[in-house]
Scaffold this motif. Structure first.
Motif, PDB file in Angstrom:
ATOM      1  N   PRO A 111     -51.712  61.332  39.556  1.00  0.00           N
ATOM      2  CA  PRO A 111     -51.247  60.417  40.598  1.00  0.00           C
ATOM      3  C   PRO A 111     -51.855  59.020  40.474  1.00  0.00           C
ATOM      4  CG  PRO A 111     -52.794  62.023  41.502  1.00  0.00           C
ATOM      5  CD  PRO A 111     -52.499  62.444  40.108  1.00  0.00           C
ATOM      6  N   LEU A 164     -43.872  58.631  35.610  1.00  0.00           N
ATOM      7  CA  LEU A 164     -43.268  59.456  36.658  1.00  0.00           C
ATOM      8  C   LEU A 164     -43.323  58.680  37.967  1.00  0.00           C
ATOM      9  CD1 LEU A 164     -42.085  62.266  37.413  1.00  0.00           C
ATOM     10  CD2 LEU A 164     -44.417  62.953  38.004  1.00  0.00           C
ATOM     11  N   GLY A 165     -42.186  58.445  38.564  1.00  0.00           N
ATOM     12  CA  GLY A 165     -42.142  57.685  39.813  1.00  0.00           C
ATOM     13  C   GLY A 165     -42.584  56.245  39.608  1.00  0.00           C
ATOM     14  N   GLU A 166     -43.126  55.648  40.662  1.00  0.00           N
ATOM     15  CA  GLU A 166     -43.516  54.243  40.600  1.00  0.00           C
ATOM     16  C   GLU A 166     -44.853  54.017  39.912  1.00  0.00           C
ATOM     17  OE1 GLU A 166     -43.413  52.506  44.445  1.00  0.00           O
ATOM     18  OE2 GLU A 166     -41.264  52.816  44.727  1.00  0.00           O
ATOM     19  N   SER A 167     -45.784  54.955  40.064  1.00  0.00           N
ATOM     20  CA  SER A 167     -47.128  54.703  39.519  1.00  0.00           C
ATOM     21  C   SER A 167     -47.791  55.930  38.916  1.00  0.00           C
ATOM     22  CB  SER A 167     -48.035  54.133  40.615  1.00  0.00           C
ATOM     23  OG  SER A 167     -48.151  55.053  41.699  1.00  0.00           O
ATOM     24  N   ASP A 168     -47.131  57.089  38.971  1.00  0.00           N
ATOM     25  CA  ASP A 168     -47.741  58.310  38.452  1.00  0.00           C
ATOM     26  C   ASP A 168     -47.457  58.457  36.957  1.00  0.00           C
ATOM     27  OD1 ASP A 168     -48.424  58.739  41.068  1.00  0.00           O
ATOM     28  OD2 ASP A 168     -46.880  60.255  41.432  1.00  0.00           O
ATOM     29  N   ARG A 169     -48.146  59.418  36.361  1.00  0.00           N
ATOM     30  CA  ARG A 169     -47.891  59.758  34.958  1.00  0.00           C
ATOM     31  C   ARG A 169     -47.812  61.273  34.830  1.00  0.00           C
ATOM     32  NH1 ARG A 169     -47.950  57.228  30.237  1.00  0.00           N
ATOM     33  NH2 ARG A 169     -48.724  55.311  31.192  1.00  0.00           N
ATOM     34  N   ARG A 206     -51.216  68.963  40.218  1.00  0.00           N
ATOM     35  CA  ARG A 206     -51.687  67.578  40.240  1.00  0.00           C
ATOM     36  C   ARG A 206     -53.172  67.520  39.913  1.00  0.00           C
ATOM     37  NH1 ARG A 206     -48.121  64.234  43.016  1.00  0.00           N
ATOM     38  NH2 ARG A 206     -49.763  62.760  43.620  1.00  0.00           N
ATOM     39  N   VAL A 252     -49.264  66.230  37.076  1.00  0.00           N
ATOM     40  CA  VAL A 252     -49.097  64.848  37.516  1.00  0.00           C
ATOM     41  C   VAL A 252     -50.462  64.192  37.656  1.00  0.00           C
ATOM     42  CG1 VAL A 252     -48.242  63.352  39.362  1.00  0.00           C
ATOM     43  CG2 VAL A 252     -46.970  65.423  38.744  1.00  0.00           C
TER      44      VAL A 252
END
Length: 324
Positions: A39, A17-22, A70, A37
């Motif tokens: 982060p 998810l996004g650049e570095s999230d899961r 989160r 999320v």
């Protein structure tokens, strides 16, 4: 009102998810199925990197968000390294995770389902190579039982009379019908479709299924309910067109099927007792057939396609047995 809450959960699914999230799908005891999320979990030095792995159990502190909650804190309680280091065990575990996702509920406690899944993941992790398929078959049966839709294998679904396999008769057979809900005596197979249709018209969904023994899990989760209904409406694009199938089981296959409802498997390597056809059929193929019967049954009654089934075939069919 507090914006944070605590939960203990096992990671069943993850995606970037996004650049570095899961993005994680977690089965929790307290809140049921949640999507949260993690982060920065994909960063190399992130404290959540290992805690966001598949089948890791964490004690979580979660912060509510507008669309997704989160993870604020996570402390690992248990992991299953023996699953990720063995392809067949990992494949079987992913299969069980998919079945669990199909029946798990959100915003409701799911302690029984959580305990049942972790119990069978422990068994898979400790299983020998020959026991992986039997463990998978029993875990599938137990999950279906918890959902209230396990197949009936001790009684004829039409006559409700007990069925006892005759291991001394090499020609003994019994039918296994998806729409009828399990085993059917061979003498009752003619006209089965008309009987099932008539039964469905007269019965509600809850009364069509016969109770399954509740002795299928250890004492910590013995008080399971067999009246739960699998939630519908999710993932409608993957729904199956329901087509009834009737398989034929020999005496040894039914005998193995009937022990799946027990807390422990008594026989992992079945003996080919007085069954000439079974002499040339390896225990692996016997259990593979049973897994396939259960798979067809689960897909029919869950009305969902099990996507990880192709991985099961790749790992366990060598060569692929016939299903007549």
């Amino acid at each position: 009102m507090s914006r944070t809450y605590k939960a203990t959960g096992i990671n069943l699914k993850g995606s970037p998810l996004g650049e570095s999230d899961r993005l994680l799908t977690i089965l929790t005891q307290e809140q049921g199925l949640v999507r949260v999320v993690a982060p920065g979990a994909r960063k190399h030095n992130s404290r959540l990197a290992g805690r966001s792995g598949l089948f890791v159990i964490n004690q979580l502190l979660l912060a509510k968000g507008k669309s997704l909650d989160r993870i604020s804190q996570a402390e690992t309680v248990r992991s299953f390294p023996g699953l990720s280091s063995n392809l067949t065990k990992l494949t079987a575990s992913q299969y069980l995770a998919e079945l669990t996702l199909y029946q798990a509920l959100s915003e409701q406690p799911q302690e029984s389902l959580f305990c049942l899944l972790t119990e069978h993941l422990e068994r898979l992790e400790q299983a020998t190579a020959a026991a992986v398929l039997p463990c998978l078959a029993q875990a599938t049966f137990h999950l279906l039982a918890l959902a209230g839709i396990a197949p009936q294998v001790h009684l004829c679904c039409i006559t409700q009379e007990p069925i006892v396999p005759d291991l001394l008769d090499p020609d003994w057979q019994v039918g296994f019908s998806l729409s009828a809900g399990g085993t059917v005596r061979m003498t009752e197979l003619d006209g089965l479709g008309d009987r099932v249709e008539s039964s469905q018209q007269k019965s509600t969904p809850q009364t069509q299924k016969q109770p399954v023994e509740e002795k299928i899990v250890r004492s910590s989760v013995a008080a399971m309910s067999t009246s739960r209904r699998v939630p519908s409406g999710r993932g409608s694009s993957s729904r199956q067109r329901k087509v009834d199938q009737v398989f034929r089981l020999n005496a040894l296959e039914l005998a193995l099927f009937q022990q799946l409802s027990q807390p422990q498997l008594l026989v992992v390597q079945p003996m080919a007792v007085a069954l000439p056809a079974a002499v040339t059929t390896s225990p692996h193929h016997l259990w593979y057939r049973i897994e396939r019967f259960l798979r067809h049954y689960a897909q029919y009654h869950l009305d969902r396609s099990i996507r990880s089934a192709s991985l099961i075939d790749a790992c366990f069919s060598s060569p692929s047995p016939s299903f007549n």
